[in-house]
Structure formats: C-alpha cells, structure tokens
Design a protein around this motif. Structure first.
Motif, mmCIF file in Angstrom:
data_model
loop_
_atom_site.group_PDB
_atom_site.id
_atom_site.type_symbol
_atom_site.label_atom_id
_atom_site.label_comp_id
_atom_site.label_asym_id
_atom_site.label_seq_id
_atom_site.Cartn_x
_atom_site.Cartn_y
_atom_site.Cartn_z
ATOM 1 N N TYR A 146 0.834 -1.213 0.000
ATOM 2 C CA TYR A 146 0.000 0.000 0.000
ATOM 3 C C TYR A 146 0.868 1.262 0.000
ATOM 4 O O TYR A 146 0.557 2.238 -0.667
ATOM 5 C CB TYR A 146 -0.924 0.030 1.222
ATOM 6 N N CYS A 147 1.968 1.216 0.758
ATOM 7 C CA CYS A 147 2.829 2.395 0.839
ATOM 8 C C CYS A 147 4.275 1.979 1.066
ATOM 9 O O CYS A 147 4.549 0.995 1.770
ATOM 10 C CB CYS A 147 2.369 3.288 1.996
ATOM 11 N N LEU A 148 5.194 2.733 0.471
ATOM 12 C CA LEU A 148 6.627 2.544 0.673
ATOM 13 C C LEU A 148 7.229 3.863 1.146
ATOM 14 O O LEU A 148 6.847 4.921 0.653
ATOM 15 C CB LEU A 148 7.309 2.123 -0.635
ATOM 16 N N THR A 149 8.158 3.783 2.095
ATOM 17 C CA THR A 149 8.832 5.008 2.541
ATOM 18 C C THR A 149 10.337 4.778 2.576
ATOM 19 O O THR A 149 10.807 3.658 2.779
ATOM 20 C CB THR A 149 8.371 5.466 3.946
ATOM 21 N N ALA A 150 11.074 5.870 2.385
ATOM 22 C CA ALA A 150 12.530 5.829 2.500
ATOM 23 C C ALA A 150 12.994 7.160 3.059
ATOM 24 O O ALA A 150 12.216 8.134 3.115
ATOM 25 C CB ALA A 150 13.169 5.562 1.143
ATOM 26 N N ASN A 151 14.255 7.210 3.465
ATOM 27 C CA ASN A 151 14.791 8.452 4.018
ATOM 28 C C ASN A 151 15.466 9.288 2.932
ATOM 29 O O ASN A 151 15.061 10.402 2.648
ATOM 30 C CB ASN A 151 15.783 8.122 5.147
ATOM 31 N N ASN A 152 16.497 8.720 2.282
ATOM 32 C CA ASN A 152 17.250 9.462 1.271
ATOM 33 C C ASN A 152 17.362 8.749 -0.077
ATOM 34 O O ASN A 152 17.651 9.389 -1.082
ATOM 35 C CB ASN A 152 18.671 9.745 1.782
ATOM 36 N N ARG A 153 17.145 7.443 -0.093
ATOM 37 C CA ARG A 153 17.386 6.683 -1.335
ATOM 38 C C ARG A 153 16.225 6.857 -2.308
ATOM 39 O O ARG A 153 15.413 5.960 -2.524
ATOM 40 C CB ARG A 153 17.602 5.211 -0.992
ATOM 41 N N VAL A 154 16.199 8.005 -2.909
ATOM 42 C CA VAL A 154 15.048 8.401 -3.712
ATOM 43 C C VAL A 154 14.920 7.574 -4.996
ATOM 44 O O VAL A 154 13.818 7.182 -5.386
ATOM 45 C CB VAL A 154 15.088 9.924 -3.984
ATOM 46 N N ARG A 155 16.029 7.294 -5.654
ATOM 47 C CA ARG A 155 15.965 6.532 -6.913
ATOM 48 C C ARG A 155 15.544 5.075 -6.659
ATOM 49 O O ARG A 155 14.770 4.510 -7.437
ATOM 50 C CB ARG A 155 17.305 6.602 -7.650
ATOM 51 N N GLU A 156 16.080 4.488 -5.576
ATOM 52 C CA GLU A 156 15.677 3.119 -5.225
ATOM 53 C C GLU A 156 14.187 3.067 -4.890
ATOM 54 O O GLU A 156 13.479 2.132 -5.283
ATOM 55 C CB GLU A 156 16.487 2.603 -4.031
ATOM 56 N N LEU A 157 13.714 4.095 -4.171
ATOM 57 C CA LEU A 157 12.290 4.161 -3.810
ATOM 58 C C LEU A 157 11.430 4.250 -5.074
ATOM 59 O O LEU A 157 10.398 3.559 -5.188
ATOM 60 C CB LEU A 157 12.033 5.366 -2.904
ATOM 61 N N ALA A 158 11.854 5.066 -6.022
ATOM 62 C CA ALA A 158 11.101 5.207 -7.272
ATOM 63 C C ALA A 158 11.077 3.890 -8.046
ATOM 64 O O ALA A 158 10.032 3.494 -8.591
ATOM 65 C CB ALA A 158 11.719 6.317 -8.124
ATOM 66 N N ASP A 159 12.219 3.181 -8.069
ATOM 67 C CA ASP A 159 12.274 1.877 -8.756
ATOM 68 C C ASP A 159 11.311 0.876 -8.109
ATOM 69 O O ASP A 159 10.603 0.138 -8.804
ATOM 70 C CB ASP A 159 13.700 1.320 -8.717
ATOM 71 N N GLN A 160 11.290 0.861 -6.779
ATOM 72 C CA GLN A 160 10.377 -0.045 -6.068
ATOM 73 C C GLN A 160 8.922 0.310 -6.375
ATOM 74 O O GLN A 160 8.083 -0.574 -6.576
ATOM 75 C CB GLN A 160 10.622 0.042 -4.557
ATOM 76 N N ALA A 161 8.630 1.609 -6.411
ATOM 77 C CA ALA A 161 7.255 2.055 -6.682
ATOM 78 C C ALA A 161 6.810 1.640 -8.081
ATOM 79 O O ALA A 161 5.669 1.207 -8.289
ATOM 80 C CB ALA A 161 7.159 3.570 -6.518
ATOM 81 N N ARG A 162 7.718 1.729 -9.046
ATOM 82 C CA ARG A 162 7.393 1.316 -10.417
ATOM 83 C C ARG A 162 7.082 -0.179 -10.488
ATOM 84 O O ARG A 162 6.235 -0.615 -11.269
ATOM 85 C CB ARG A 162 8.562 1.614 -11.357
ATOM 86 N N LYS A 163 7.770 -0.952 -9.659
ATOM 87 C CA LYS A 163 7.586 -2.407 -9.690
ATOM 88 C C LYS A 163 6.347 -2.857 -8.934
ATOM 89 O O LYS A 163 5.613 -3.730 -9.396
ATOM 90 C CB LYS A 163 8.832 -3.087 -9.109
ATOM 91 N N PHE A 164 6.084 -2.225 -7.771
ATOM 92 C CA PHE A 164 5.018 -2.730 -6.888
ATOM 93 C C PHE A 164 3.734 -1.882 -6.916
ATOM 94 O O PHE A 164 2.734 -2.278 -6.344
ATOM 95 C CB PHE A 164 5.539 -2.856 -5.451
ATOM 96 N N HIS A 165 3.788 -0.719 -7.547
ATOM 97 C CA HIS A 165 2.612 0.135 -7.738
ATOM 98 C C HIS A 165 1.809 0.379 -6.453
ATOM 99 O O HIS A 165 0.619 0.075 -6.371
ATOM 100 C CB HIS A 165 1.687 -0.459 -8.814
ATOM 101 N N PRO A 166 2.455 0.928 -5.419
ATOM 102 C CA PRO A 166 1.724 1.234 -4.187
ATOM 103 C C PRO A 166 0.782 2.420 -4.400
ATOM 104 O O PRO A 166 0.914 3.162 -5.383
ATOM 105 C CB PRO A 166 2.836 1.609 -3.205
ATOM 106 N N ALA A 167 -0.135 2.596 -3.459
ATOM 107 C CA ALA A 167 -1.027 3.767 -3.528
ATOM 108 C C ALA A 167 -0.257 5.042 -3.234
ATOM 109 O O ALA A 167 -0.608 6.118 -3.726
ATOM 110 C CB ALA A 167 -2.171 3.599 -2.535
ATOM 111 N N ALA A 168 0.807 4.921 -2.402
ATOM 112 C CA ALA A 168 1.556 6.114 -2.000
ATOM 113 C C ALA A 168 3.009 5.776 -1.715
ATOM 114 O O ALA A 168 3.346 4.640 -1.361
ATOM 115 C CB ALA A 168 0.918 6.732 -0.757
ATOM 116 N N VAL A 169 3.868 6.785 -1.884
ATOM 117 C CA VAL A 169 5.260 6.705 -1.449
ATOM 118 C C VAL A 169 5.578 7.972 -0.660
ATOM 119 O O VAL A 169 5.017 9.039 -0.932
ATOM 120 C CB VAL A 169 6.256 6.573 -2.634
#
Length: 391
Positions: free
Chosen positions: A34-57
């Motif tokens: 449903y949601c993914l959060t990160a502190n500074n690893r913005v590119r990794e977070l974006a890659d994860q969001a593209r793969k898992f399609h959460p409602a929010a990051v």
C-alpha cells in the motif's frame, strides 16, 4: 477470492525492506504493497514504486520530494509525499492492514506510535522503538488492541518458541548473538580495527548501522531491552549466548527446565514472512538447514571487551529514560565511527560519558523521550568534537 492484505513498509530501501518486498512478491496472491517510505534513497524508492505500484510513497527527506515527483511523473496513480509528518499520517490510512517498521533509529518511534493508535498490526523491525520507549509502546498496544509481532530473528525465535505455551512461566530467555567479526579479538586488537573490518559480518547481510552495532554488541544489548518489553521477562532472566553459526536464533527455558529453540538458516525473509502470516506458516523458497554441516557452539560474552553490551545492561537496570540516552548516544557514535571521527573502543567511552551527563528521568513521557534524545545527541556530538580537537 481472498482480499489481499495491504502492507505499509517504513524503510523499504533498507535490508529488511527489500527482503520484505521479496516475500510479498513470492506471495502476490496474499499481499499487496500500500505504501513505501525511504529516508534518502530516492531513486531506489522510485524503482520499487514502479515495480510494486503502491497507492503512495513517502520520502522522509523533503529535499528529495521534487526529484521523486519527477521520477514518478508517469505513474499518476501513485501519490507522492515528503517529510516525517507525512510518514506519521500515511500509516493511519484506512486500507492498511499491517505496518512493517523497518526504519533505522529513533525516527521509527513516532510513526510506530501513530500506527498503533490507528489499530494496525505492527511487524516490528525497528529496535529503537522498544529500546527508547518500551513501557509507553506496550501501554499503547494494549490500549488500542494493536498486535506487535517481532521481526528481528532473535525475537521472532522467542515468539515462535512460546506460541502455544499459554500462561506457562518463562524461567529464562536465551538470546543468541553471532559475536560479530571481533569475537575472538583482544581489547588491544580492537583498539585498531577499522570500519571496513567492522562491516564484514560473518553471517548476516545487514545495513551499515546495524552491522556496526553487531560488531560492538550494542545490537545485542538493545535486543535484551526489546525482549524485556515484548515478553514481560526481567533483564536478569535474559541470558546472552554467543553462537557464531547463527543457526539457533534464540530459545526459551520454562520453569520445568525444558528448553524450546527455533533454528534455521540465517535468512531474514523467514521472520519477516512469519510476522506477515502469523499464525499461519507459508511456503518460502530458499536454502534449508542441514544440521550435519553446522556445528552448534555457544560461548559467554566478554563484557569487559564489549563495553557497549555492559552499558546496555546498565541502562536496563536504571530504567526511565536511560535506554533512550544510550540509544541516542549510540546513533551518534555509530555514525562517527563510520565517518572515521572516532575509534571502535571510543564508541563505548563516549556513550558512558553521555549517560553520566544527560538528566535522568525515572518516569518519562513521550515529550521527555524527544527532549532526552536531542540532549543526548548534542552531548555525544560535543564529546566527539572535543576529542577530535585534542588529537
């Protein structure tokens, strides 16, 4: 068709977070992000969001908000937020069934409290939450009927060992520790170890902060504090056993003298999945334990050599906000060691001095914890700076 469980992962780009995503991927019929959060690893977070399609990051560091928005510009269904308050808010979202708290450090406390108050199931991988505010967290979990399932391999092992035991009295908790990379070294040898040496953990693949804490054995001290709150067992009935093979993840001794232990290969996906699926056990791909290939050895920890572990026991005995002071000072010295600003043995010395200098409060509130954390960080930082100036 069974409704998929909605999971919020706090700290999705770290070691626990990425392995949790592997578990979710393996059981895509049961779990959904449903949601993914990160502190500074913005590119990794974006890659994860593209793969898992959460409602929010959510990216905690607001400086990265614009970049994250750009990286996910072609994903209009993913809402993008930034800042600590956004993390506190997102864990309360109605669709969320469980929150995996895999953030590192004191920053994990506030969102965990918000998730508990929203009645979410907590899969707890953030040590500092119970180290800093164990009494408060346990009170809130009872008040809001929020189950807390431990994810740490050791606490998961204890939890698995007491499932089905009802009110049977625990005589002793046997908390295992790998001993880290410096188990066989003398104090003289420890004086000259480097961060590269400390980051070479013999059995576990973890983030830098936890790996350094494992090398100093502060990690195990924190786990003793956690176990006290999770299982209602006083610290003097929690015994630390150095077990280099990391096969026996921990054990429980009952008052009839019998001992139950949980064994397995060192694979964090096991306790993560068990926290998600409890009380069910789901199939999981991966290596299986072969006891013919693994000797099981146990040693007593050397508290003179590993001062940080001794300081953690001292903090437990003192109670109040003392574990909070130790945690804050440890976060500072851990970072300083990684930044080559203090030596390995100096970490314990600075924590000990910080414990003496920060005001003690026997009955802290949440606000006290926040103030104590800030003050202890300031004191520890000052001690490091003074030491650097003298060199």
């Amino acid at each position: 068709m069974t409704k998929k469980q909605q999971i919020c992962i706090l700290g999705s780009t770290g070691s626990i977070g990425t392995q949790a995503l592997e578990v979710i991927e393996e059981h895509a019929d049961r779990y959904e992000v449903y949601c993914l959060t990160a502190n500074n690893r913005v590119r990794e977070l974006a890659d994860q969001a593209r793969k898992f399609h959460p409602a929010a990051v959510v990216i905690a560091n607001e400086e990265h908000y614009e970049l994250l928005t750009q990286l996910l510009a072609d994903e209009p269904n993913i809402k993008v937020y930034a800042g600590a308050k956004a993390i506190d808010d997102i864990v309360e979202a109605g669709p969320i069934d469980m929150v995996l708290t895999a953030m590192v450090g004191f920053a994990g406390l506030s969102p965990t409290i918000h998730a508990i108050k929203a009645g979410k199931k907590i899969c707890l991988a953030n040590k500092e939450t119970l180290v800093v505010a164990g009494e408060l967290i346990c009170q809130l979990a009872n008040q809001y009927h929020a189950p807390i399932i431990p994810v740490d391999s050791e606490h998961s092992a204890i939890f698995q060992s007491i499932v089905g035991e009802g009110d049977n009295e625990i005589e002793k908790i046997l908390l295992t520790a790998s001993g880290g990379p410096f188990r066989t070294m003398s104090i003289d040898q420890l004086a000259s170890v480097t961060k590269a040496d400390a980051l070479r953990h013999p059995t576990w693949d973890m983030g830098a902060k936890i790996t350094i804490d494992s090398a100093s054995m502060m990690n195990k001290g924190f786990e003793v504090i956690e176990a006290k709150w999770l299982f209602g067992v006083p610290a003097d009935r929690i015994q630390v056993l150095v077990h280099p093979q990391s096969i026996v993840h921990s054990a429980v001794q009952f008052h009839d003298g019998s001992v139950k232990a949980q064994l397995g290969v060192p694979d964090m996906r096991l306790p993560i999945q068990y926290a998600f699926s409890f009380p069910q056990r789901l199939p999981l791909s991966g290596q299986r334990l072969d006891l013919f290939k693994h000797p099981l050895e146990f040693f007593e920890p050397d508290l003179n050599k590993f001062q940080c572990l001794a300081l953690a026991f001292e903090a437990i005995a003192k109670g109040g906000n003392m574990p909070c002071i130790v945690n804050a000072a440890n976060e500072i010295v851990n970072r300083a060691f990684l930044d080559d600003q203090c030596g390995f043995l100096q970490m314990g010395e600075i924590i000990a001095k910080t414990m003496q200098r920060v005001a003690f409060d026997a009955s802290p509130s949440y606000e006290t914890y926040v103030e104590t954390d800030a003050e202890a960080r300031r004191v520890a930082r000052q001690l490091i700076d003074n030491q650097t100036t003298r060199q």
